[in-house]
Scaffold this motif. Structure first.
Motif, PDB file in Angstrom:
ATOM      1  N   LYS A 156     -39.006 -30.176 -27.242  1.00  0.00           N
ATOM      2  CA  LYS A 156     -37.752 -30.577 -27.872  1.00  0.00           C
ATOM      3  C   LYS A 156     -38.047 -31.599 -28.967  1.00  0.00           C
ATOM      4  CE  LYS A 156     -35.771 -30.408 -23.208  1.00  0.00           C
ATOM      5  NZ  LYS A 156     -35.039 -29.159 -23.264  1.00  0.00           N
ATOM      6  N   PRO A 157     -37.156 -31.737 -29.934  1.00  0.00           N
ATOM      7  CA  PRO A 157     -37.390 -32.737 -30.987  1.00  0.00           C
ATOM      8  C   PRO A 157     -37.627 -34.137 -30.412  1.00  0.00           C
ATOM      9  CG  PRO A 157     -35.657 -31.250 -31.659  1.00  0.00           C
ATOM     10  CD  PRO A 157     -35.988 -30.898 -30.236  1.00  0.00           C
ATOM     11  N   GLU A 158     -36.985 -34.462 -29.319  1.00  0.00           N
ATOM     12  CA  GLU A 158     -37.162 -35.789 -28.721  1.00  0.00           C
ATOM     13  C   GLU A 158     -38.526 -35.969 -28.060  1.00  0.00           C
ATOM     14  OE1 GLU A 158     -34.641 -33.659 -28.194  1.00  0.00           O
ATOM     15  OE2 GLU A 158     -33.987 -33.680 -26.083  1.00  0.00           O
ATOM     16  N   ASP A 159     -39.307 -34.913 -27.997  1.00  0.00           N
ATOM     17  CA  ASP A 159     -40.685 -35.035 -27.504  1.00  0.00           C
ATOM     18  C   ASP A 159     -41.635 -35.500 -28.608  1.00  0.00           C
ATOM     19  OD1 ASP A 159     -40.139 -32.063 -25.588  1.00  0.00           O
ATOM     20  OD2 ASP A 159     -40.222 -34.121 -24.819  1.00  0.00           O
ATOM     21  N   SER A 160     -41.153 -35.580 -29.829  1.00  0.00           N
ATOM     22  CA  SER A 160     -41.996 -36.034 -30.929  1.00  0.00           C
ATOM     23  C   SER A 160     -42.439 -37.468 -30.683  1.00  0.00           C
ATOM     24  CB  SER A 160     -41.225 -35.965 -32.252  1.00  0.00           C
ATOM     25  OG  SER A 160     -40.876 -34.636 -32.563  1.00  0.00           O
ATOM     26  N   ALA A 161     -43.738 -37.683 -30.756  1.00  0.00           N
ATOM     27  CA  ALA A 161     -44.293 -39.003 -30.453  1.00  0.00           C
ATOM     28  C   ALA A 161     -45.804 -38.953 -30.658  1.00  0.00           C
ATOM     29  CB  ALA A 161     -43.988 -39.401 -29.012  1.00  0.00           C
ATOM     30  N   VAL A 162     -46.430 -40.114 -30.539  1.00  0.00           N
ATOM     31  CA  VAL A 162     -47.882 -40.167 -30.427  1.00  0.00           C
ATOM     32  C   VAL A 162     -48.205 -40.131 -28.936  1.00  0.00           C
ATOM     33  CG1 VAL A 162     -49.975 -41.469 -30.890  1.00  0.00           C
ATOM     34  CG2 VAL A 162     -48.109 -41.476 -32.560  1.00  0.00           C
ATOM     35  N   TYR A 163     -49.072 -39.212 -28.565  1.00  0.00           N
ATOM     36  CA  TYR A 163     -49.425 -39.020 -27.164  1.00  0.00           C
ATOM     37  C   TYR A 163     -50.792 -39.655 -26.888  1.00  0.00           C
ATOM     38  CZ  TYR A 163     -45.457 -36.004 -26.358  1.00  0.00           C
ATOM     39  OH  TYR A 163     -44.174 -35.530 -26.205  1.00  0.00           O
ATOM     40  N   TYR A 164     -50.856 -40.422 -25.807  1.00  0.00           N
ATOM     41  CA  TYR A 164     -52.057 -41.161 -25.462  1.00  0.00           C
ATOM     42  C   TYR A 164     -52.578 -40.761 -24.087  1.00  0.00           C
ATOM     43  CZ  TYR A 164     -50.692 -44.399 -29.179  1.00  0.00           C
ATOM     44  OH  TYR A 164     -50.342 -44.954 -30.378  1.00  0.00           O
ATOM     45  N   CYS A 165     -53.885 -40.777 -23.984  1.00  0.00           N
ATOM     46  CA  CYS A 165     -54.572 -40.589 -22.710  1.00  0.00           C
ATOM     47  C   CYS A 165     -54.978 -41.960 -22.191  1.00  0.00           C
ATOM     48  CB  CYS A 165     -55.795 -39.707 -22.945  1.00  0.00           C
ATOM     49  SG  CYS A 165     -56.783 -39.375 -21.488  1.00  0.00           S
ATOM     50  N   ASN A 166     -54.871 -42.142 -20.890  1.00  0.00           N
ATOM     51  CA  ASN A 166     -55.175 -43.425 -20.265  1.00  0.00           C
ATOM     52  C   ASN A 166     -56.067 -43.183 -19.058  1.00  0.00           C
ATOM     53  OD1 ASN A 166     -53.714 -45.319 -17.801  1.00  0.00           O
ATOM     54  ND2 ASN A 166     -54.616 -46.359 -19.556  1.00  0.00           N
ATOM     55  N   ALA A 167     -57.180 -43.898 -19.000  1.00  0.00           N
ATOM     56  CA  ALA A 167     -58.104 -43.803 -17.858  1.00  0.00           C
ATOM     57  C   ALA A 167     -58.123 -45.139 -17.129  1.00  0.00           C
ATOM     58  CB  ALA A 167     -59.501 -43.442 -18.336  1.00  0.00           C
ATOM     59  N   VAL A 168     -58.039 -45.076 -15.816  1.00  0.00           N
ATOM     60  CA  VAL A 168     -58.005 -46.296 -15.010  1.00  0.00           C
ATOM     61  C   VAL A 168     -59.256 -46.380 -14.147  1.00  0.00           C
ATOM     62  CG1 VAL A 168     -56.804 -47.544 -13.186  1.00  0.00           C
ATOM     63  CG2 VAL A 168     -55.504 -46.399 -14.989  1.00  0.00           C
ATOM     64  N   ILE A 169     -59.939 -47.520 -14.246  1.00  0.00           N
ATOM     65  CA  ILE A 169     -61.075 -47.825 -13.390  1.00  0.00           C
ATOM     66  C   ILE A 169     -60.808 -49.204 -12.804  1.00  0.00           C
ATOM     67  CG2 ILE A 169     -63.549 -48.270 -13.251  1.00  0.00           C
ATOM     68  CD1 ILE A 169     -63.944 -46.430 -15.612  1.00  0.00           C
ATOM     69  N   GLY A 170     -60.496 -49.228 -11.512  1.00  0.00           N
ATOM     70  CA  GLY A 170     -60.186 -50.505 -10.876  1.00  0.00           C
ATOM     71  C   GLY A 170     -59.051 -51.194 -11.594  1.00  0.00           C
ATOM     72  N   PRO A 171     -59.250 -52.472 -11.969  1.00  0.00           N
ATOM     73  CA  PRO A 171     -58.172 -53.196 -12.645  1.00  0.00           C
ATOM     74  C   PRO A 171     -58.113 -52.943 -14.151  1.00  0.00           C
ATOM     75  CG  PRO A 171     -60.040 -54.640 -12.321  1.00  0.00           C
ATOM     76  CD  PRO A 171     -60.408 -53.315 -11.672  1.00  0.00           C
ATOM     77  N   ALA A 172     -59.050 -52.187 -14.660  1.00  0.00           N
ATOM     78  CA  ALA A 172     -59.114 -51.984 -16.106  1.00  0.00           C
ATOM     79  C   ALA A 172     -58.604 -50.605 -16.479  1.00  0.00           C
ATOM     80  CB  ALA A 172     -60.555 -52.132 -16.590  1.00  0.00           C
ATOM     81  N   ASP A 173     -57.987 -50.541 -17.648  1.00  0.00           N
ATOM     82  CA  ASP A 173     -57.610 -49.224 -18.149  1.00  0.00           C
ATOM     83  C   ASP A 173     -58.032 -49.091 -19.606  1.00  0.00           C
ATOM     84  OD1 ASP A 173     -54.014 -49.591 -18.732  1.00  0.00           O
ATOM     85  OD2 ASP A 173     -55.686 -50.960 -19.053  1.00  0.00           O
ATOM     86  N   PHE A 174     -58.229 -47.857 -20.005  1.00  0.00           N
ATOM     87  CA  PHE A 174     -58.787 -47.539 -21.305  1.00  0.00           C
ATOM     88  C   PHE A 174     -57.890 -46.518 -22.001  1.00  0.00           C
ATOM     89  CE2 PHE A 174     -62.701 -49.741 -20.453  1.00  0.00           C
ATOM     90  CZ  PHE A 174     -62.773 -49.712 -19.066  1.00  0.00           C
ATOM     91  N   TRP A 175     -57.715 -46.716 -23.294  1.00  0.00           N
ATOM     92  CA  TRP A 175     -56.814 -45.879 -24.070  1.00  0.00           C
ATOM     93  C   TRP A 175     -57.539 -45.212 -25.221  1.00  0.00           C
ATOM     94  CZ3 TRP A 175     -51.754 -45.405 -22.539  1.00  0.00           C
ATOM     95  CH2 TRP A 175     -51.280 -46.346 -21.626  1.00  0.00           C
ATOM     96  N   GLY A 176     -57.053 -44.029 -25.575  1.00  0.00           N
ATOM     97  CA  GLY A 176     -57.541 -43.375 -26.764  1.00  0.00           C
ATOM     98  C   GLY A 176     -56.710 -43.778 -27.964  1.00  0.00           C
ATOM     99  N   GLN A 177     -57.001 -43.160 -29.103  1.00  0.00           N
ATOM    100  CA  GLN A 177     -56.296 -43.474 -30.344  1.00  0.00           C
ATOM    101  C   GLN A 177     -54.978 -42.736 -30.474  1.00  0.00           C
ATOM    102  OE1 GLN A 177     -57.310 -45.837 -32.689  1.00  0.00           O
ATOM    103  NE2 GLN A 177     -58.613 -46.327 -30.948  1.00  0.00           N
ATOM    104  N   GLY A 178     -54.801 -41.721 -29.645  1.00  0.00           N
ATOM    105  CA  GLY A 178     -53.550 -40.983 -29.672  1.00  0.00           C
ATOM    106  C   GLY A 178     -53.607 -39.755 -30.569  1.00  0.00           C
TER     107      GLY A 178
END
Length: 116
Positions: free
Chosen positions: A87-109
């Motif tokens: 849907k048009p409302e799905d337009s966005a930058v989509y990000y992947c997130n990886a969690v290791i213990g208390p830390a999380d890591f993000w991509g550029q989208g």
């Protein structure tokens, strides 16, 4: 440290489909779970779906339940997000997130744009 890189975004018409990919590298064996988020300008990052890297049940936000499917290929250390009936409302930058213990890591989208 873990690095994640998203791909697969683009322009699609309403009702169409896209499949996003997220390739993980580095300490992938230490990943507890991976998730997908999205963000539009001026809004907070929105949770979409997540699953344990070891497999098992996936969890979805109500806004995408039944339309989006998260999956992973452990052999290729890749996470996917199959998006249907966009849907048009799905337009966005989509990000992947990886969690290791208390830390999380993000991509550029990766940008997804759905035209009406």
């Amino acid at each position: 440290q873990v690095q994640v890189e998203e791909s697969g975004g683009g322009l699609v018409q309403a009702g169409g489909s896209l499949r996003l990919s997220c390739v993980a590298s580095g300490r992938t064996r230490a990943i507890f779970y991976l998730a997908w988020f999205r963000q539009t300008p001026g809004k907070e990052r929105e949770f979409l779906a997540r699953m344990r890297w070891s497999g098992g049940e996936a969890y979805y936000a109500d806004s995408v339940k039944g339309r989006f499917t998260i999956s992973r290929d452990a052999a290729e250390t890749t996470l996917y997000l199959q998006m249907n009936d966009l849907k048009p409302e799905d337009s966005a930058v989509y990000y992947c997130n990886a969690v290791i213990g208390p830390a999380d890591f993000w991509g550029q989208g990766t940008q997804v744009t759905v035209s009406s």
